[in-house]
Design a protein around this motif. Structure first.
Motif, PDB file in Angstrom:
ATOM      1  N   ALA A  73       0.653  -1.118   0.086  1.00 40.48           N
ATOM      2  CA  ALA A  73      -0.026  -0.052  -0.292  1.00 40.48           C
ATOM      3  C   ALA A  73       0.998   1.121  -0.046  1.00 40.48           C
ATOM      4  O   ALA A  73       0.580   2.326  -0.679  1.00 40.48           O
ATOM      5  CB  ALA A  73      -1.205   0.191   1.140  1.00 40.48           C
ATOM      6  N   ASN A  74       2.047   1.340   0.833  1.00 43.74           N
ATOM      7  CA  ASN A  74       2.832   2.391   0.839  1.00 43.74           C
ATOM      8  C   ASN A  74       3.852   2.692  -0.243  1.00 43.74           C
ATOM      9  O   ASN A  74       4.231   3.530  -0.575  1.00 43.74           O
ATOM     10  CB  ASN A  74       3.458   2.167   2.237  1.00 43.74           C
ATOM     11  CG  ASN A  74       2.781   2.632   3.477  1.00 43.74           C
ATOM     12  OD1 ASN A  74       1.850   3.468   3.156  1.00 43.74           O
ATOM     13  ND2 ASN A  74       2.762   1.897   4.380  1.00 43.74           N
ATOM     14  N   THR A  75       3.673   1.660  -1.136  1.00 43.10           N
ATOM     15  CA  THR A  75       4.604   1.655  -2.374  1.00 43.10           C
ATOM     16  C   THR A  75       3.719   1.862  -3.738  1.00 43.10           C
ATOM     17  O   THR A  75       4.524   1.570  -4.665  1.00 43.10           O
ATOM     18  CB  THR A  75       5.690   0.519  -2.378  1.00 43.10           C
ATOM     19  OG1 THR A  75       5.068  -0.647  -2.278  1.00 43.10           O
ATOM     20  CG2 THR A  75       6.621   0.964  -1.238  1.00 43.10           C
ATOM     21  N   VAL A 161      16.331  -4.622  -5.656  1.00 42.73           N
ATOM     22  CA  VAL A 161      16.139  -4.687  -4.389  1.00 42.73           C
ATOM     23  C   VAL A 161      16.582  -3.660  -3.638  1.00 42.73           C
ATOM     24  O   VAL A 161      17.845  -3.583  -3.377  1.00 42.73           O
ATOM     25  CB  VAL A 161      16.145  -5.953  -3.570  1.00 42.73           C
ATOM     26  CG1 VAL A 161      15.740  -6.313  -2.377  1.00 42.73           C
ATOM     27  CG2 VAL A 161      15.531  -7.237  -4.522  1.00 42.73           C
ATOM     28  N   ASP A 162      15.868  -2.567  -2.922  1.00 47.46           N
ATOM     29  CA  ASP A 162      16.441  -1.835  -2.318  1.00 47.46           C
ATOM     30  C   ASP A 162      16.407  -2.182  -0.684  1.00 47.46           C
ATOM     31  O   ASP A 162      15.746  -3.035  -0.243  1.00 47.46           O
ATOM     32  CB  ASP A 162      15.749  -0.456  -2.299  1.00 47.46           C
ATOM     33  CG  ASP A 162      14.069  -0.525  -1.912  1.00 47.46           C
ATOM     34  OD1 ASP A 162      13.860  -1.102  -1.274  1.00 47.46           O
ATOM     35  OD2 ASP A 162      13.438   0.513  -2.657  1.00 47.46           O
ATOM     36  N   SER A 163      16.972  -1.420   0.358  1.00 48.09           N
ATOM     37  CA  SER A 163      17.064  -1.907   1.610  1.00 48.09           C
ATOM     38  C   SER A 163      16.021  -1.958   2.493  1.00 48.09           C
ATOM     39  O   SER A 163      15.516  -2.914   3.216  1.00 48.09           O
ATOM     40  CB  SER A 163      17.930  -0.772   2.283  1.00 48.09           C
ATOM     41  OG  SER A 163      17.390   0.628   2.313  1.00 48.09           O
ATOM     42  N   LYS A 164      14.845  -0.977   2.005  1.00 53.16           N
ATOM     43  CA  LYS A 164      13.409  -1.279   2.599  1.00 53.16           C
ATOM     44  C   LYS A 164      12.982  -2.305   2.307  1.00 53.16           C
ATOM     45  O   LYS A 164      12.195  -3.144   2.826  1.00 53.16           O
ATOM     46  CB  LYS A 164      12.739   0.076   1.957  1.00 53.16           C
ATOM     47  CG  LYS A 164      11.200  -0.051   2.811  1.00 53.16           C
ATOM     48  CD  LYS A 164      10.403   1.185   2.291  1.00 53.16           C
ATOM     49  CE  LYS A 164       8.911   1.229   2.732  1.00 53.16           C
ATOM     50  NZ  LYS A 164       8.201   2.442   2.395  1.00 53.16           N
ATOM     51  N   GLY A 165      12.736  -2.719   0.930  1.00 52.56           N
ATOM     52  CA  GLY A 165      12.154  -3.791   0.481  1.00 52.56           C
ATOM     53  C   GLY A 165      12.712  -5.171   1.173  1.00 52.56           C
ATOM     54  O   GLY A 165      12.230  -6.005   1.388  1.00 52.56           O
ATOM     55  N   GLN A 166      14.108  -5.115   1.176  1.00 52.47           N
ATOM     56  CA  GLN A 166      14.836  -6.222   1.759  1.00 52.47           C
ATOM     57  C   GLN A 166      14.474  -6.375   3.181  1.00 52.47           C
ATOM     58  O   GLN A 166      14.260  -7.429   3.822  1.00 52.47           O
ATOM     59  CB  GLN A 166      16.483  -6.135   1.617  1.00 52.47           C
ATOM     60  CG  GLN A 166      17.170  -7.336   2.141  1.00 52.47           C
ATOM     61  CD  GLN A 166      17.193  -8.584   1.422  1.00 52.47           C
ATOM     62  OE1 GLN A 166      17.184  -8.516  -0.013  1.00 52.47           O
ATOM     63  NE2 GLN A 166      16.682  -9.635   1.801  1.00 52.47           N
TER      64      GLN A 166
END
Length: 389
Positions: A73-75, A161-166
């Motif tokens: 939802a936030n992305t 893949v970014d740090s938030k996604g990881q």
């Protein structure tokens, strides 16, 4: 009314969809009733006034769905668009409201069956009763789960893949149920009477739900006895089949099949053109996810992979086929029966898994578990291989 509320509270909790906070359930009959007190009730009561609905569920999903839904939802740009079969045929997409206001929520619910409020929960509704709201809530969680893991694998393959996604992925993985385990046995064949057939279907259906190999009222099950196929009814929950099994003559001499599962044609083709009498169809999540992980270069399918994929594809030695529910040139009855010959199961792209057996449901149920566990292991194998590139 209290008993109805308790029934759906228990279904949501038992299926691992909500918790630890209890769900908020509302039902409108002669007057509007709620299962408990909550400060958001006044806003939700306004929704009943704006929409022609009789039931509503508002709840924060349990982990790992909570982290998944909030992240998606936030992305997103205000709408989450999964590509699995349940979403295409039932939900279309998942609207997001970034404020908890009755007007914003009602606006979304006028066009869709659900709305997600990040950090607060999911709202679903029904025009007839709480069953509709429950089915939608379950399907939203399923669709979000499948999309999250599909997206992460795709981004890992692209190196995006970014740090938030990881971080979210790692938290979600820690909250996954363990791989499905079953050491018992089901009713053993031969299922040589109508009574035994009914009992065996109900047992296998109940275990499929209990082991979370299907969600809400999706999936179906059948057994051929003589010249009759006994199959779960359309819209029935596999753990509530006591009065929801239709006897369908193979010669089509009865109109009973009008209430049978929408995948009746596929079941009929399997039992009439293979040696199998038992058919079990579930929607285990990692089987669905792996069916959608395709790296075929220069594919011309576009957005029609689920309808008519021309490529021969396998995952864990299980064939993946395309096809849609019902009859027609792209029907599952034209793809699944042929593919299941000589194989322990068939995965339908973005949809689910079919397994079969000759004398009872022991083999179909255990193969459903084995294939799902293999697909789960393969998913994480692919993630690890990409991390080492």
């Amino acid at each position: 009314m209290d008993q109805i509320f308790r029934t759906y509270e228990n279904k949501l909790i038992k299926s691992g969809l909500v918790g630890p906070e209890p769900p908020l359930l509302g039902f409108l009959d002669a007057h509007l009733e709620w299962n408990r007190e909550d400060r958001k009730r006044s806003d939700l009561e306004d929704i009943f006034k704006q929409l022609n609905i009789s039931a509503l569920i508002f709840a924060r999903p349990a982990e790992p769905y909570r982290s998944i839904i909030d992240y998606l939802a936030n992305t997103c740009d205000g709408t989450i668009t999964p590509n699995d079969c349940e979403t295409r045929t039932f939900l279309h997409d998942l609207p997001v409201s970034f404020q908890f206001s009755s007007n914003s929520i009602a606006s979304s619910l006028k066009a869709r069956k659900s709305v997600i409020i990040p950090g607060q929960g999911i709202i679903t509704h029904g025009t007839v009763g709480l069953e509709q709201a429950y089915v939608t809530f379950s399907s939203v969680c399923f669709a979000g789960f499948v999309k999250f893991f599909c997206d992460f694998l795709l981004q890992a393959r692209k190196g995006h893949v970014d740090s938030k996604g990881q971080h979210v992925f790692d938290r979600v993985v820690k909250n996954l149920d363990p791989p499905v385990s079953f050491n018992g046995s089901l009713m053993k064949g031969p299922l040589n009477s109508k009574k035994r057939v009914y009992e065996a279907i109900q047992e296998a259906g109940r275990l499929t739900v209990e082991h979370r190999l299907v969600d809400s009222y999706f999936g179906n099950i059948s057994f051929r006895h003589g010249q009759t196929l006994y199959i779960s009814q359309t819209g029935s929950s596999l753990d509530e089949l006591e009065d929801a099994i239709d006897p369908c003559p193979l010669d089509g001499s009865s109109c009973v099949s009008i209430t049978a599962s929408s995948e009746l044609p596929t079941h009929l083709e399997i039992v009439q053109h293979t040696k199998n009498n038992a058919v079990l169809h579930g929607h285990p999540k990692f089987s669905v996810i792996m069916s959608m992980d395709c790296d075929i270069k220069a594919c011309k399918c576009g957005e029609a992979c689920h309808l008519a994929c021309p490529h021969e594809r396998f995952v864990c030695n299980i064939p993946i086929v395309s096809g849609e529910v019902g009859m027609g040139p792209h029907s599952l009855c034209n793809t699944v029966p042929e593919a299941i010959r000589g194989n322990p199961g068939v995965i339908v792209y973005g949809h689910g898994l079919f397994t079969t057996g000759q004398t009872d449901f022991n083999q179909p149920f255990k193969q459903l578990i084995q294939i799902e566990n293999n697909c789960r292991a393969e998913y994480f194998n692919r993630i690890r291989s990409l991390e080492n590139v």
